[in-house]
Design an enzyme around this catalytic site. Structure first.
Site, PDB file in Angstrom:
ATOM      1  N   ALA A  69      13.243  21.952  -7.169  1.00 33.59           N
ATOM      2  CA  ALA A  69      14.642  22.308  -6.925  1.00 33.59           C
ATOM      3  C   ALA A  69      15.405  21.171  -6.228  1.00 33.59           C
ATOM      4  O   ALA A  69      14.819  20.488  -5.394  1.00 33.59           O
ATOM      5  CB  ALA A  69      14.692  23.558  -6.045  1.00 33.59           C
ATOM      6  N   ASP A  97       9.109  25.659  -7.144  1.00 38.36           N
ATOM      7  CA  ASP A  97       9.587  25.330  -5.794  1.00 38.36           C
ATOM      8  C   ASP A  97       9.265  26.502  -4.879  1.00 38.36           C
ATOM      9  O   ASP A  97       9.038  27.623  -5.327  1.00 38.36           O
ATOM     10  CB  ASP A  97      11.094  25.032  -5.775  1.00 38.36           C
ATOM     11  N   CYS A 116      12.063  10.148  -0.959  1.00 37.88           N
ATOM     12  CA  CYS A 116      13.287   9.354  -0.767  1.00 37.88           C
ATOM     13  C   CYS A 116      13.349   8.920   0.699  1.00 37.88           C
ATOM     14  O   CYS A 116      14.384   9.030   1.345  1.00 37.88           O
ATOM     15  CB  CYS A 116      14.521  10.127  -1.197  1.00 37.88           C
TER      16      CYS A 116
HETATM   17  C1  LIG Z   1      12.904  16.251  -2.597  1.00 40.29           C
HETATM   18  S1  LIG Z   1      13.164  17.937  -2.890  1.00 40.29           S
HETATM   19  C2  LIG Z   1      12.946  18.052  -4.634  1.00 40.29           C
HETATM   20  C3  LIG Z   1      14.107  17.507  -5.450  1.00 40.29           C
HETATM   21  C4  LIG Z   1      13.953  17.777  -6.929  1.00 40.29           C
HETATM   22  N1  LIG Z   1      12.683  17.306  -7.443  1.00 40.29           N
HETATM   23  C5  LIG Z   1      15.069  17.143  -7.729  1.00 40.29           C
HETATM   24  O1  LIG Z   1      14.873  16.080  -8.338  1.00 40.29           O
HETATM   25  O2  LIG Z   1      16.146  17.731  -7.770  1.00 40.29           O
HETATM   26  C6  LIG Z   1      11.695  18.652  -2.276  1.00 40.29           C
HETATM   27  C7  LIG Z   1      11.530  20.121  -2.618  1.00 40.29           C
HETATM   28  O3  LIG Z   1      10.225  20.525  -2.173  1.00 40.29           O
HETATM   29  C8  LIG Z   1      10.294  21.906  -1.923  1.00 40.29           C
HETATM   30  N2  LIG Z   1       9.065  22.255  -1.176  1.00 40.29           N
HETATM   31  C9  LIG Z   1       8.775  22.072   0.125  1.00 40.29           C
HETATM   32  N3  LIG Z   1       7.523  22.508   0.403  1.00 40.29           N
HETATM   33  C10 LIG Z   1       7.004  22.976  -0.759  1.00 40.29           C
HETATM   34  C11 LIG Z   1       5.767  23.568  -1.120  1.00 40.29           C
HETATM   35  N4  LIG Z   1       4.780  23.748  -0.225  1.00 40.29           N
HETATM   36  N5  LIG Z   1       5.587  23.960  -2.400  1.00 40.29           N
HETATM   37  C12 LIG Z   1       6.569  23.781  -3.310  1.00 40.29           C
HETATM   38  N6  LIG Z   1       7.771  23.232  -3.030  1.00 40.29           N
HETATM   39  C13 LIG Z   1       7.991  22.839  -1.768  1.00 40.29           C
HETATM   40  C14 LIG Z   1      11.594  22.052  -1.170  1.00 40.29           C
HETATM   41  O4  LIG Z   1      12.050  23.389  -1.216  1.00 40.29           O
HETATM   42  C15 LIG Z   1      12.501  21.073  -1.941  1.00 40.29           C
HETATM   43  O5  LIG Z   1      13.232  21.758  -2.917  1.00 40.29           O
END
Ligand SMILES: C[S@@+](CC[C@H](N)C(=O)[O-])C[C@H]1O[C@@H](n2cnc3c(N)ncnc32)[C@H](O)[C@@H]1O
Length: 298
Positions: A111, A133, A226
């Site tokens: 997400a 996510d 990032c």
């Molecule tokens: C950097 S963002 C992802 C951005 C996305 N890939 C994009 O390109 O739009 C990191 C994501 O990791 C999710 N996240 C954090 N811990 C997680 C977990 N244990 N399992 C799955 N998702 C997780 C967060 O909710 C967040 O949406």
């Protein structure tokens, strides 16, 4: 307690003054063409109708720069899913993963869907992408973006990705890990507290370890963040190399970048880390990114 600043990276970031200047400057607005909805030629016409400055990006024909446009999402074409607003640096990881058509792909932390929708475009809406996510509010944006961009090969799941119960079932896995997001800092050069960095580093290692279990033999895992913190980048990748049956693949990036670092302070990560990449804000006038590509041994 006084918070650390970006100066902690003075010794590892080449051309540190250019880096600081880029951090403090306005970033170029970039968008990515969605081929599921419109031809590239038609999108160019639409962008030129709506924005004063439209520039094709040389290293990636799906990307366009809109100068310092403040409201790139204001158009009907955006609502219709003809393009996705995304920083240039964030477009690189999906290209490194480069899934073939008809493959089975897991996007572990998907997400709001920037990279999921890009993967869907690269796969020409074939195969299957499981876009997962953990955060429900962010999943809502993921659902909205996947449907707005007509990504028919995407299924969305809600899991803590570290707990997914499966083994060796994906051809490709993308780990776009939650991180301290230092690459998105502007003006404010104060960093997140160290304890947050350390706790994210543990989560990132668990996510990447799970990705290595979930990918098929000879399959590809791309790990990206990032942020600039080596604790969230090279430390995570090097700890996985020691314990899992994976090796680093060299990257052939078309964008300016620096190589991953071999050590930071007292920590040693090894020369293999030079196969990973660091993209800094002064490289693309965009955010920061770290990218590593791993292949599971067969
Ligand atoms: C950097 S963002 C992802 C951005 C996305 N890939 C994009 O390109 O739009 C990191 C994501 O990791 C999710 N996240 C954090 N811990 C997680 C977990 N244990 N399992 C799955 N998702 C997780 C967060 O909710 C967040 O949406």
């Amino acid at each position: 307690m006084e918070r650390e600043t970006l100066h902690r990276y003075r010794d590892i970031i080449p051309d540190f003054d250019a880096f600081l200047q880029a951090i403090r400057s306005e970033r170029i607005t970039a968008v990515r063409w969605n081929p599921h909805k419109v031809s590239r030629a038609r999108l160019i016409e639409e962008l030129e109708e709506c924005f004063e400055c439209v520039e094709e990006v040389k290293w990636y024909e799906h990307a366009f720069r809109l100068g310092y446009e403040e409201k790139p999402g204001k158009t009907l074409h955006h609502i219709l899913g003809h393009y996705y607003i995304q920083e240039e640096s964030a477009m690189v990881a999906a290209l490194v993963l480069n899934p073939r058509k008809h493959a089975v792909v897991l996007d572990m932390c998907a997400a709001p869907g920037g990279k999921t929708t890009q993967l869907s475009a690269l796969m020409e809406n074939t195969g299957t992408i499981i876009a997962n996510d953990k955060a429900i509010p962010r999943l809502k944006s993921l659902v909205a973006n996947v449907s707005r961009l007509a990504c028919l090969n995407v299924s969305i799941t809600w899991n803590d990705a570290t707990k997914i119960q499966a083994k060796e079932c994906f051809d490709y896995v993308l780990v776009d890990a939650p991180c301290t997001a230092e690459g998105n800092l502007q003006e404010r050069i104060t960093l997140m507290p160290r304890r947050m960095r350390e706790s994210l580093s543990r989560l990132q290692r668990n996510l990447l370890a799970k990705a290595c279990e979930l990918v098929k033999p000879k399959g590809i895992v791309v790990y990206c963040t990032c942020t600039f913190a080596p604790e969230e980048n090279e430390r995570v990748v090097s700890s996985i190399l020691e314990r899992y049956n994976v090796k680093l693949e060299p990257l052939k990036l078309k964008v300016p970048h620096a190589k991953g670092i071999e050590s930071f302070g007292r920590e040693q990560y090894g020369c293999e880390m030079r196969k990973t990449a660091r993209i800094y804000p002064h490289h693309l006038n965009s955010g920061g990114a770290y990218i590593a590509k791993l292949k599971k041994r067969g």
